[in-house]
Design a protein around this motif. Structure first.
Motif, mmCIF file in Angstrom:
data_model
loop_
_atom_site.group_PDB
_atom_site.id
_atom_site.type_symbol
_atom_site.label_atom_id
_atom_site.label_comp_id
_atom_site.label_asym_id
_atom_site.label_seq_id
_atom_site.Cartn_x
_atom_site.Cartn_y
_atom_site.Cartn_z
ATOM 1 N N VAL A 137 -1.271 0.526 -3.350
ATOM 2 C CA VAL A 137 -2.691 0.749 -3.599
ATOM 3 C C VAL A 137 -2.893 2.087 -4.279
ATOM 4 C CG1 VAL A 137 -4.937 1.132 -2.489
ATOM 5 C CG2 VAL A 137 -3.424 -0.642 -1.643
ATOM 6 N N PHE A 138 -3.740 2.085 -5.303
ATOM 7 C CA PHE A 138 -4.220 3.322 -5.906
ATOM 8 C C PHE A 138 -5.280 3.868 -4.959
ATOM 9 C CE2 PHE A 138 -6.998 5.432 -9.213
ATOM 10 C CZ PHE A 138 -6.121 6.477 -9.470
ATOM 11 N N ASN A 139 -5.003 5.020 -4.353
ATOM 12 C CA ASN A 139 -5.821 5.492 -3.228
ATOM 13 C C ASN A 139 -7.262 5.819 -3.597
ATOM 14 O OD1 ASN A 139 -3.770 5.270 -1.304
ATOM 15 N ND2 ASN A 139 -2.942 7.282 -1.818
ATOM 16 N N GLU A 140 -7.491 6.231 -4.824
ATOM 17 C CA GLU A 140 -8.851 6.606 -5.204
ATOM 18 C C GLU A 140 -9.726 5.368 -5.346
ATOM 19 O OE1 GLU A 140 -8.901 9.056 -8.652
ATOM 20 O OE2 GLU A 140 -7.808 10.705 -7.691
ATOM 21 N N ARG A 141 -10.938 5.468 -4.839
ATOM 22 C CA ARG A 141 -11.890 4.377 -5.004
ATOM 23 C C ARG A 141 -12.410 4.366 -6.431
ATOM 24 N NH1 ARG A 141 -15.577 5.192 0.463
ATOM 25 N NH2 ARG A 141 -13.896 4.816 1.970
ATOM 26 N N VAL A 142 -12.603 3.182 -6.974
ATOM 27 C CA VAL A 142 -13.064 3.066 -8.357
ATOM 28 C C VAL A 142 -14.278 2.152 -8.402
ATOM 29 C CG1 VAL A 142 -10.769 3.467 -9.310
ATOM 30 C CG2 VAL A 142 -11.502 1.116 -8.873
ATOM 31 N N ASN A 143 -15.134 2.364 -9.403
ATOM 32 C CA ASN A 143 -16.247 1.443 -9.610
ATOM 33 C C ASN A 143 -15.839 0.413 -10.654
ATOM 34 O OD1 ASN A 143 -16.636 2.538 -12.222
ATOM 35 N ND2 ASN A 143 -18.044 4.098 -11.425
ATOM 36 N N LYS A 184 -10.614 -1.053 -4.634
ATOM 37 C CA LYS A 184 -9.296 -0.473 -4.763
ATOM 38 C C LYS A 184 -8.416 -1.471 -5.500
ATOM 39 C CE LYS A 184 -9.047 2.914 -1.039
ATOM 40 N NZ LYS A 184 -8.239 3.441 0.097
ATOM 41 N N VAL A 185 -7.616 -0.968 -6.434
ATOM 42 C CA VAL A 185 -6.711 -1.835 -7.171
ATOM 43 C C VAL A 185 -5.345 -1.783 -6.519
ATOM 44 C CG1 VAL A 185 -7.989 -1.537 -9.313
ATOM 45 C CG2 VAL A 185 -6.030 -0.052 -8.837
ATOM 46 N N ALA A 186 -4.614 -2.901 -6.604
ATOM 47 C CA ALA A 186 -3.340 -2.994 -5.891
ATOM 48 C C ALA A 186 -2.408 -3.953 -6.619
ATOM 49 C CB ALA A 186 -3.570 -3.476 -4.462
ATOM 50 N N ALA A 187 -1.123 -3.846 -6.267
ATOM 51 C CA ALA A 187 -0.108 -4.766 -6.779
ATOM 52 C C ALA A 187 0.874 -5.047 -5.653
ATOM 53 C CB ALA A 187 0.614 -4.179 -7.986
ATOM 54 N N GLN A 188 1.302 -6.298 -5.519
ATOM 55 C CA GLN A 188 2.210 -6.666 -4.439
ATOM 56 C C GLN A 188 3.617 -6.161 -4.743
ATOM 57 O OE1 GLN A 188 2.087 -10.801 -3.426
ATOM 58 N NE2 GLN A 188 3.748 -10.646 -1.924
ATOM 59 N N ILE A 189 4.206 -5.430 -3.796
ATOM 60 C CA ILE A 189 5.556 -4.881 -3.955
ATOM 61 C C ILE A 189 6.342 -5.151 -2.674
ATOM 62 C CG2 ILE A 189 4.826 -3.110 -5.598
ATOM 63 C CD1 ILE A 189 4.901 -1.095 -3.266
ATOM 64 N N ASP A 190 7.597 -4.659 -2.638
ATOM 65 C CA ASP A 190 8.440 -4.982 -1.484
ATOM 66 C C ASP A 190 8.984 -3.750 -0.770
ATOM 67 O OD1 ASP A 190 10.152 -4.091 -3.407
ATOM 68 O OD2 ASP A 190 11.569 -5.775 -3.262
ATOM 69 N N LYS A 191 8.406 -2.560 -1.008
ATOM 70 C CA LYS A 191 8.902 -1.377 -0.307
ATOM 71 C C LYS A 191 7.766 -0.401 -0.061
ATOM 72 C CE LYS A 191 10.428 1.256 -4.403
ATOM 73 N NZ LYS A 191 11.580 1.920 -5.028
ATOM 74 N N GLU A 192 8.040 0.579 0.806
ATOM 75 C CA GLU A 192 7.026 1.558 1.179
ATOM 76 C C GLU A 192 6.949 2.677 0.141
ATOM 77 O OE1 GLU A 192 4.993 1.521 3.785
ATOM 78 O OE2 GLU A 192 5.794 -0.301 4.722
ATOM 79 N N ILE A 193 5.728 3.056 -0.217
ATOM 80 C CA ILE A 193 5.489 4.179 -1.132
ATOM 81 C C ILE A 193 4.464 5.093 -0.481
ATOM 82 C CG2 ILE A 193 4.634 4.872 -3.422
ATOM 83 C CD1 ILE A 193 7.198 3.333 -3.639
ATOM 84 N N ASP A 194 4.704 6.378 -0.530
ATOM 85 C CA ASP A 194 3.739 7.335 0.015
ATOM 86 C C ASP A 194 3.696 8.545 -0.909
ATOM 87 O OD1 ASP A 194 1.930 8.680 1.513
ATOM 88 O OD2 ASP A 194 3.263 9.131 3.177
#
Length: 271
Positions: A137-143, A184-194
């Motif tokens: 997830v891109f953490n920033e909220r977008v309009n 929030k925009v997102a893309a399905q992935i298979d690992k943890e990102i922080d």
């Protein structure tokens, strides 16, 4: 079927427009709530989805709000033709990047009926058990105006970090009442990102209701409306988080009519 009513935040969310903009449209008389409660709450009804869809189409065609109001108030194809021809000349002189707007305008002024604003989709509802999965997830909220840029940023990050994408692009659409609309925009992935701007969250598994929206996004509110009404008719309690999965979008086709979007939400409780 009842004419479903929505509070302003819900109506904004399903039609992908900010509550701030809806209030402004109300103020200038472009589209007013179908009713107001004694405590001042604005209510909109599903019959107004076509009207907000028309406003979005005209706005995308570079009409000013004043021009849009004149077109809608006249409710006359000759008025649309008059403004459309002038707008074609105007945008043609400004920049070749308005070619898409010109195409849409030519389609608009050639229509005798306003069939382009209502949805021709038949929203069949499916109930599906889905497993949980991770999304970046891109953490920033977008309009709504920032969505494309946010998707570009998230996929640049994915490519630069050799992350494997496991599924379609997704928008997390929060339909609860809020001061303003965000996604929030997102893309399905298979690992943890922080990272500072990105993180991994888990989309809950469980039973979902889903429907398919075919075509562009101006009238996608009809898809949301079909899910919400289906849940109410069956007395399902559903999440206020809706997922839009872009199965076919601009990455795959230049033609909006070929877009395919899945809209779904988790069932929280079944009576």
């Amino acid at each position: 079927m009842n004419n479903k009513k929505y509070v302003i935040g819900e109506f904004a969310a399903i039609n992908q427009i900010s509550t701030r903009m809806l209030r402004h449209y109300d103020k200038i008389g472009l589209i007013k709530p179908s009713e107001r409660s004694s405590n001042g709450y604005r209510y909109y009804c599903e019959d107004q989805i076509d009207k907000i869809s028309k406003i979005k189409v005209l706005k995308n065609c570079k009409f000013s709000l004043e021009e849009i109001k004149n077109i809608i108030d006249s409710d006359n194809n000759e008025t649309l033709k008059f403004y459309g021809i002038n707008k074609i000349r105007e945008v043609s002189d400004i920049n070749d990047n308005y070619n898409n707007a010109i195409k849409n305008l030519r389609n608009l002024i050639g229509k005798e009926e306003e069939e382009g604003y209502s949805s021709t989709n038949i929203y069949e509802i499916s109930l599906t058990n889905k497993n949980s999965y991770k999304v970046l997830v891109f953490n920033e909220r977008v309009n709504e105006e920032q969505i494309e840029v946010a998707f570009t940023n998230i996929f640049n990050f994915i490519n630069n970090n050799n992350i494997v994408v496991k599924g379609s692009s997704i928008i997390l659409n929060f339909t609860s009442e809020m001061d303003d609309k965000y996604y929030k925009v997102a893309a399905q992935i298979d690992k943890e990102i922080d990272e500072n701007l990105y993180s991994t969250i888990t989309i809950a598994g469980g039973q979902y209701i889903s429907t398919m929206h075919y075509g562009g996004y101006n009238n996608i509110g009809h898809g949301y409306n079909s899910l919400i009404k289906y849940a109410e008719e069956n007395k399902y309690k559903i999440s206020t988080l809706f997922l839009e999965k872009y199965l076919v979008d601009s990455k795959y086709t230049y033609t909006e009519e070929e877009y395919i979007t899945e809209i779904s939400t988790l069932i929280l409780d079944i009576p």
